[in-house]
Design a protein around this motif. Structure first.
Motif, PDB file in Angstrom:
ATOM      1  N   GLN A 249       0.830  -1.209   0.000  1.00 48.22           N
ATOM      2  CA  GLN A 249       0.000   0.000   0.000  1.00 48.22           C
ATOM      3  C   GLN A 249       0.862   1.256   0.000  1.00 48.22           C
ATOM      4  N   GLN A 250       0.518   2.216  -0.841  1.00 46.87           N
ATOM      5  CA  GLN A 250       1.115   3.543  -0.796  1.00 46.87           C
ATOM      6  C   GLN A 250       0.365   4.317   0.280  1.00 46.87           C
ATOM      7  N   VAL A 251       1.052   4.716   1.368  1.00 42.29           N
ATOM      8  CA  VAL A 251       0.365   5.379   2.486  1.00 42.29           C
ATOM      9  C   VAL A 251       0.898   6.775   2.768  1.00 42.29           C
ATOM     10  N   GLY A 252       1.931   7.196   2.046  1.00 40.14           N
ATOM     11  CA  GLY A 252       2.482   8.534   2.247  1.00 40.14           C
ATOM     12  C   GLY A 252       3.277   8.959   1.034  1.00 40.14           C
ATOM     13  N   PHE A 253       3.542  10.263   0.975  1.00 41.06           N
ATOM     14  CA  PHE A 253       4.194  10.804  -0.217  1.00 41.06           C
ATOM     15  C   PHE A 253       4.708  12.202   0.083  1.00 41.06           C
ATOM     16  N   ALA A 254       5.766  12.581  -0.589  1.00 36.17           N
ATOM     17  CA  ALA A 254       6.277  13.956  -0.571  1.00 36.17           C
ATOM     18  C   ALA A 254       6.919  14.222  -1.921  1.00 36.17           C
ATOM     19  N   ARG A 255       6.790  15.452  -2.385  1.00 35.28           N
ATOM     20  CA  ARG A 255       7.355  15.832  -3.676  1.00 35.28           C
ATOM     21  C   ARG A 255       8.198  17.080  -3.492  1.00 35.28           C
ATOM     22  N   VAL A 256       9.350  17.110  -4.161  1.00 37.59           N
ATOM     23  CA  VAL A 256      10.258  18.253  -4.085  1.00 37.59           C
ATOM     24  C   VAL A 256      10.501  18.770  -5.498  1.00 37.59           C
ATOM     25  N   VAL A 257      10.254  20.061  -5.691  1.00 39.99           N
ATOM     26  CA  VAL A 257      10.565  20.746  -6.940  1.00 39.99           C
ATOM     27  C   VAL A 257      11.814  21.568  -6.662  1.00 39.99           C
ATOM     28  N   THR A 258      12.853  21.388  -7.476  1.00 37.58           N
ATOM     29  CA  THR A 258      14.122  22.058  -7.179  1.00 37.58           C
ATOM     30  C   THR A 258      14.968  22.280  -8.426  1.00 37.58           C
ATOM     31  N   ASP A 259      15.885  23.241  -8.307  1.00 39.17           N
ATOM     32  CA  ASP A 259      16.906  23.415  -9.335  1.00 39.17           C
ATOM     33  C   ASP A 259      18.213  22.737  -8.920  1.00 39.17           C
ATOM     34  N   TRP A 260      18.226  22.132  -7.732  1.00 40.38           N
ATOM     35  CA  TRP A 260      19.371  21.419  -7.155  1.00 40.38           C
ATOM     36  C   TRP A 260      20.576  22.328  -6.940  1.00 40.38           C
ATOM     37  N   ALA A 261      20.386  23.643  -6.955  1.00 35.43           N
ATOM     38  CA  ALA A 261      21.503  24.565  -6.772  1.00 35.43           C
ATOM     39  C   ALA A 261      21.210  25.637  -5.719  1.00 35.43           C
ATOM     40  N   THR A 262      19.985  26.186  -5.730  1.00 37.41           N
ATOM     41  CA  THR A 262      19.690  27.302  -4.839  1.00 37.41           C
ATOM     42  C   THR A 262      18.378  27.166  -4.077  1.00 37.41           C
ATOM     43  N   PHE A 263      17.436  26.377  -4.571  1.00 35.70           N
ATOM     44  CA  PHE A 263      16.072  26.456  -4.081  1.00 35.70           C
ATOM     45  C   PHE A 263      15.353  25.112  -4.187  1.00 35.70           C
ATOM     46  N   PHE A 264      14.484  24.833  -3.209  1.00 40.79           N
ATOM     47  CA  PHE A 264      13.557  23.712  -3.352  1.00 40.79           C
ATOM     48  C   PHE A 264      12.205  24.074  -2.757  1.00 40.79           C
TER      49      PHE A 264
ATOM     50  N   THR B  69      17.705  27.043  -0.184  1.00 34.94           N
ATOM     51  CA  THR B  69      16.557  27.679   0.438  1.00 34.94           C
ATOM     52  C   THR B  69      15.335  26.824   0.177  1.00 34.94           C
ATOM     53  N   GLY B  70      14.593  26.510   1.234  1.00 36.31           N
ATOM     54  CA  GLY B  70      13.396  25.697   1.099  1.00 36.31           C
ATOM     55  C   GLY B  70      12.142  26.507   1.328  1.00 36.31           C
ATOM     56  N   LEU B  71      11.080  26.132   0.646  1.00 32.37           N
ATOM     57  CA  LEU B  71       9.784  26.794   0.760  1.00 32.37           C
ATOM     58  C   LEU B  71       8.711  25.723   0.791  1.00 32.37           C
ATOM     59  N   LEU B  72       7.648  25.985   1.514  1.00 30.30           N
ATOM     60  CA  LEU B  72       6.477  25.111   1.493  1.00 30.30           C
ATOM     61  C   LEU B  72       5.280  25.907   1.937  1.00 30.30           C
ATOM     62  N   GLY B  73       4.120  25.354   1.729  1.00 25.74           N
ATOM     63  CA  GLY B  73       2.887  25.972   2.199  1.00 25.74           C
ATOM     64  C   GLY B  73       2.104  24.955   3.012  1.00 25.74           C
ATOM     65  N   THR B  74       1.520  25.390   4.116  1.00 20.34           N
ATOM     66  CA  THR B  74       0.688  24.509   4.934  1.00 20.34           C
ATOM     67  C   THR B  74      -0.341  25.332   5.698  1.00 20.34           C
ATOM     68  N   LYS B  75      -1.490  24.733   5.943  1.00 17.71           N
ATOM     69  CA  LYS B  75      -2.496  25.367   6.783  1.00 17.71           C
ATOM     70  C   LYS B  75      -2.455  24.818   8.196  1.00 17.71           C
ATOM     71  N   ASP B  76      -1.952  23.587   8.366  1.00 22.10           N
ATOM     72  CA  ASP B  76      -2.153  22.912   9.640  1.00 22.10           C
ATOM     73  C   ASP B  76      -0.961  22.138  10.190  1.00 22.10           C
ATOM     74  N   ALA B  77       0.200  22.214   9.568  1.00 20.49           N
ATOM     75  CA  ALA B  77       1.323  21.400  10.034  1.00 20.49           C
ATOM     76  C   ALA B  77       2.577  22.224  10.311  1.00 20.49           C
ATOM     77  N   HIS B  78       2.400  23.461  10.718  1.00 21.07           N
ATOM     78  CA  HIS B  78       3.540  24.333  10.978  1.00 21.07           C
ATOM     79  C   HIS B  78       4.518  23.722  11.982  1.00 21.07           C
ATOM     80  N   GLY B  79       3.989  23.155  13.056  1.00 24.20           N
ATOM     81  CA  GLY B  79       4.835  22.575  14.096  1.00 24.20           C
ATOM     82  C   GLY B  79       5.724  21.469  13.578  1.00 24.20           C
ATOM     83  N   LEU B  80       5.207  20.645  12.687  1.00 26.09           N
ATOM     84  CA  LEU B  80       6.012  19.569  12.091  1.00 26.09           C
ATOM     85  C   LEU B  80       7.191  20.147  11.328  1.00 26.09           C
ATOM     86  N   TYR B  81       6.934  21.104  10.460  1.00 27.30           N
ATOM     87  CA  TYR B  81       7.985  21.638   9.600  1.00 27.30           C
ATOM     88  C   TYR B  81       8.988  22.496  10.368  1.00 27.30           C
ATOM     89  N   GLU B  82       8.535  23.154  11.428  1.00 27.09           N
ATOM     90  CA  GLU B  82       9.449  23.960  12.246  1.00 27.09           C
ATOM     91  C   GLU B  82      10.536  23.088  12.866  1.00 27.09           C
TER      92      GLU B  82
END
Length: 142
Positions: free
Chosen positions: A57-72, A106-119
């Motif tokens: 079963q696939q039960v989780g996932f994460a995707r990263v968009v990046t230039d592999w040099a400065t930003f993800f 430099t990393g960026l993400l957006g969330t409404k409800d998981a700030h504590g996890l990412y911090e």
């Protein structure tokens, strides 16, 4: 990269990602529920992805968009509801943050409800600095 966590396999092997399961979850999410399935497939093809499996079963996932040099940009992160509360989300984000090629970017993400996890992994709230442009459709894209 492959990590075994309890009975879960966390892997960046795209051949192990069940795109139908990812699409099924994302269509129920608040951030991608209007995204056409073919765009999610294309996004997976063009991104660095990490999947979480429990047996077959696939039960989780994460995707990263990046230039592999400065930003993800970390996005489409989820753990199925019935597998939450077991530390899988933490282990998934930790696995992404341990990717050597992302170190110093430099990393960026957006969330409404998981700030504590990412911090816990070095992300800070910065709502005053970042802007977003929602999808714009033209005659060429229809």
């Amino acid at each position: 990269m492959e990590v075994i966590y309890n009975d879960y396999l966390i892997s960046d092997d795209k051949s192990k990602i069940n795109t139908e399961a990812v699409i099924a979850f994302l269509t129920r999410s608040y951030w991608a529920n209007t995204r056409p399935p073919e765009r999610t497939i294309r996004a997976i093809e063009n991104s660095y992805c990490i999947g979480v499996s429990y047996g077959d079963q696939q039960v989780g996932f994460a995707r990263v968009v990046t230039d592999w040099a400065t930003f993800f940009y970390l996005c489409d992160v989820y753990v199925d509801e019935e597998h939450r509360g077991k530390g899988i989300g933490k282990k998934l984000v930790q696995s992404v943050m341990n990717v050597a090629e992302l170190e110093g970017l430099t990393g960026l993400l957006g969330t409404k409800d998981a700030h504590g996890l990412y911090e816990k992994y070095g992300f800070v709230r910065d709502s005053e600095r970042f802007m977003r442009r929602p999808p714009q459709w033209t005659m060429h894209s229809k």
